[in-house]
Each structure stands twice: as C-alpha cells, then as structure tokens.
Design a protein around this motif. Structure first.
Motif, short mmCIF file in Angstrom:
data_model
loop_
_atom_site.label_atom_id
_atom_site.label_comp_id
_atom_site.label_asym_id
_atom_site.label_seq_id
_atom_site.Cartn_x
_atom_site.Cartn_y
_atom_site.Cartn_z
N ASN A 123 0.86 -1.19 0.00
CA ASN A 123 0.00 0.00 0.00
C ASN A 123 0.89 1.24 0.00
OD1 ASN A 123 -1.06 -2.23 1.91
ND2 ASN A 123 -2.94 -1.25 1.22
N ILE A 124 0.48 2.27 -0.73
CA ILE A 124 1.27 3.50 -0.73
C ILE A 124 0.37 4.73 -0.73
CG2 ILE A 124 3.07 2.34 -2.09
CD1 ILE A 124 2.32 4.23 -4.43
N VAL A 125 0.95 5.83 -0.28
CA VAL A 125 0.35 7.15 -0.48
C VAL A 125 1.50 8.13 -0.67
CG1 VAL A 125 0.29 7.83 1.98
CG2 VAL A 125 -1.35 8.82 0.37
N ILE A 126 1.27 9.14 -1.50
CA ILE A 126 2.26 10.19 -1.73
C ILE A 126 1.71 11.48 -1.15
CG2 ILE A 126 3.59 11.46 -3.45
CD1 ILE A 126 3.05 9.08 -5.38
N LEU A 127 2.41 12.06 -0.18
CA LEU A 127 2.01 13.33 0.42
C LEU A 127 2.91 14.42 -0.15
CD1 LEU A 127 1.56 12.25 4.16
CD2 LEU A 127 -0.17 12.35 2.36
N ASP A 128 2.36 15.28 -0.98
CA ASP A 128 3.19 16.26 -1.68
C ASP A 128 2.32 17.44 -2.12
OD1 ASP A 128 5.17 17.46 -3.53
OD2 ASP A 128 6.18 15.53 -3.30
N ASN A 129 2.97 18.59 -2.34
CA ASN A 129 2.26 19.75 -2.87
C ASN A 129 2.52 19.93 -4.36
OD1 ASN A 129 4.99 20.58 -2.31
ND2 ASN A 129 4.33 22.69 -2.61
N ASP A 130 3.31 19.04 -4.95
CA ASP A 130 3.56 19.05 -6.39
C ASP A 130 2.80 17.92 -7.06
OD1 ASP A 130 5.27 21.26 -6.56
OD2 ASP A 130 6.96 20.08 -5.86
N SER A 131 2.73 18.00 -8.39
CA SER A 131 1.94 17.01 -9.14
C SER A 131 2.79 16.21 -10.13
CB SER A 131 0.82 17.72 -9.91
OG SER A 131 -0.03 18.42 -9.03
N ASP A 132 4.10 16.23 -9.97
CA ASP A 132 4.97 15.54 -10.93
C ASP A 132 5.14 14.06 -10.58
OD1 ASP A 132 6.34 16.28 -8.66
OD2 ASP A 132 8.25 16.61 -9.68
N MET A 133 4.01 13.36 -10.52
CA MET A 133 4.02 11.96 -10.10
C MET A 133 3.82 10.99 -11.25
SD MET A 133 4.71 12.52 -7.05
CE MET A 133 4.75 14.05 -6.13
N CYS A 134 3.72 11.50 -12.47
CA CYS A 134 3.61 10.65 -13.66
C CYS A 134 2.49 9.63 -13.52
CB CYS A 134 4.95 9.97 -13.93
SG CYS A 134 6.34 11.10 -14.07
N HIS A 135 2.82 8.37 -13.67
CA HIS A 135 1.84 7.30 -13.65
C HIS A 135 1.31 6.99 -12.24
CE1 HIS A 135 5.72 5.69 -12.70
NE2 HIS A 135 5.20 4.55 -12.28
N LEU A 136 1.87 7.63 -11.21
CA LEU A 136 1.46 7.37 -9.82
C LEU A 136 0.52 8.44 -9.28
CD1 LEU A 136 4.92 6.22 -8.39
CD2 LEU A 136 2.98 4.76 -8.99
N MET A 137 -0.06 9.25 -10.16
CA MET A 137 -0.93 10.34 -9.74
C MET A 137 -2.11 9.87 -8.90
SD MET A 137 -0.21 13.51 -10.36
CE MET A 137 -1.84 14.24 -10.29
N LEU A 182 -4.16 4.47 2.03
CA LEU A 182 -3.31 3.40 2.55
C LEU A 182 -4.09 2.13 2.85
CD1 LEU A 182 -0.94 5.51 4.80
CD2 LEU A 182 -0.22 4.03 2.91
N ASN A 183 -5.39 2.20 2.83
CA ASN A 183 -6.22 1.02 3.02
C ASN A 183 -6.55 0.33 1.69
OD1 ASN A 183 -6.39 0.97 5.84
ND2 ASN A 183 -8.01 2.50 5.85
N LYS A 184 -6.14 0.98 0.58
CA LYS A 184 -6.37 0.39 -0.73
C LYS A 184 -5.11 -0.35 -1.17
CE LYS A 184 -9.50 4.06 -2.31
NZ LYS A 184 -9.71 5.12 -3.34
N PRO A 185 -5.27 -1.53 -1.75
CA PRO A 185 -4.08 -2.28 -2.20
C PRO A 185 -3.38 -1.56 -3.34
CG PRO A 185 -6.09 -3.35 -2.95
CD PRO A 185 -6.51 -2.27 -2.00
#
Length: 202
Positions: A123-137, A182-185
C-alpha cells in the motif's frame, strides 16, 4: 513444502508514505505566527509545524505505514544524523524508514525506482504539494499550494518568501484521505521493469 509456505507467510508487508516536507509539514499560517517571535524556527531547514507532524503520526498510528522521504532535501537529511527533521520526528516516536533515489527526473520516477527495489510494498500514499508523479498520480494526496504568479504582488507587500504561501499543509482532511489511500491495495504495474530503465518510458 512446509518451509516454503512458512517463508511466504513471514514475508514482510510494507505500507509506504512518500513524504514531502515543504507544503506538507509547514504552512503560511504557521510562518506568519512564528517568523517574528521565533525566527530560528522559520529557516528552510527548521521550517516544520509540529501540528502537521502530529497529523503524520495519526496516519502512521492508524495504518502502520513507514516514512520514505521523497522531499528535495532528502539528500541533506540522509547525510546529517542530527538534522532537524530527524529530531522533530523522533519527538513523536517517528523515524525515516528510507529515502527515494534521485534520478534527476520527476518525483514519480524517483518513487518508481524505489518501488522496483522493494517488492514487499502493498500500500502507498504520496504526500506532496507538487503534481509531478507521472503514472502514480492516483496515489497522490496533494496539499494545496498557490503558484508564485498568484502571490507575487502579495509577496512584495508582505516580504515573506514566496515558498511559504501554502494554503493548508497536512490538514485533517488530507489525513483522512491518506488513511483511505493506505487502506487500498497498491498494484505495481511496472514491477517487471528493470530498475533504471523505467525512466526511458517517460
């Protein structure tokens, strides 16, 4: 066969929080409150709002996730054992689990490079104020941040460095979003990519 099954059961599963600092662990409100009375707290390397560290702890206590630092300052934090970020995290019984590599590209590529070295992440989460996450948006919980253009006039009047104009930081609403995420696979759609070659795809 029994040993193999036991080994499978014992594989460690990891939930990862890819953490940015500026715009996540600080805010405009906090800066305005502290920059006159406590200027030492408002330098770039010490600009952390304890309220947002507590909110980060709420996420970790609820999900058992680990901090993977993806902030621009991660290289400095990794080198300095007494870095302020480490110190304030320790005050709340938190620690940095790992750091994303620096590919010289978007943060999403850095994160994917890290994921390709850690196949135990569920499980993952990205905490950020930018949007340059490509395929992980889809895994991004984005804190709101005003652009420099919008706050340019305001910056000249108040004389507060423009990077402090963050609307919210890691507010309670973002905490709830992060916990849900984080509760989503997590499905690593690029897990078969050889580390280092992933950057060629973007």
């Amino acid at each position: 066969m029994q040993c193999s099954l036991l080994a499978i059961r014992m594989v460690k599963k990891v939930k990862a929080i890819f953490l940015d600092v500026d715009g996540v662990l600080n805010s405009e409100h906090w800066y305005k409150k502290n920059h006159k009375k406590h200027p030492e707290r408002c330098r770039v390397e010490t600009a952390i709002d304890p309220r947002f560290v507590r909110n980060l702890k709420k996420i970790i206590d609820k999900t058992g996730a680990k901090i993977v630092l993806s902030a621009t300052c991660r290289g400095t934090v990794k080198q300095k054992r007494n870095h302020y970020l480490r110190t304030i995290l320790k005050q709340y019984d938190l620690e940095i689990y790992d750091y994303t590599p620096n590919t010289g590209m978007e943060k999403g590529i850095d994160i994917q490079e890290w994921l390709n070295h850690h196949r135990d992440v569920t499980n993952i989460v990205i905490l950020d104020n930018d949007s340059d996450m490509c395929h992980l948006m889809e895994y991004l919980v984005k804190t709101k941040c005003q652009s420099y253009i919008k706050i340019k006039d305001k910056w000249h009047k108040v004389r507060i460095p423009f990077w402090w104009y963050f609307n919210e930081g890691l507010c309670n609403k973002k905490v709830k979003q992060a916990i849900r995420m984080l509760n989503k696979p997590f499905e690593n759609k690029m897990e078969k990519q050889i580390t280092g070659s992933v950057r060629k795809l973007f």
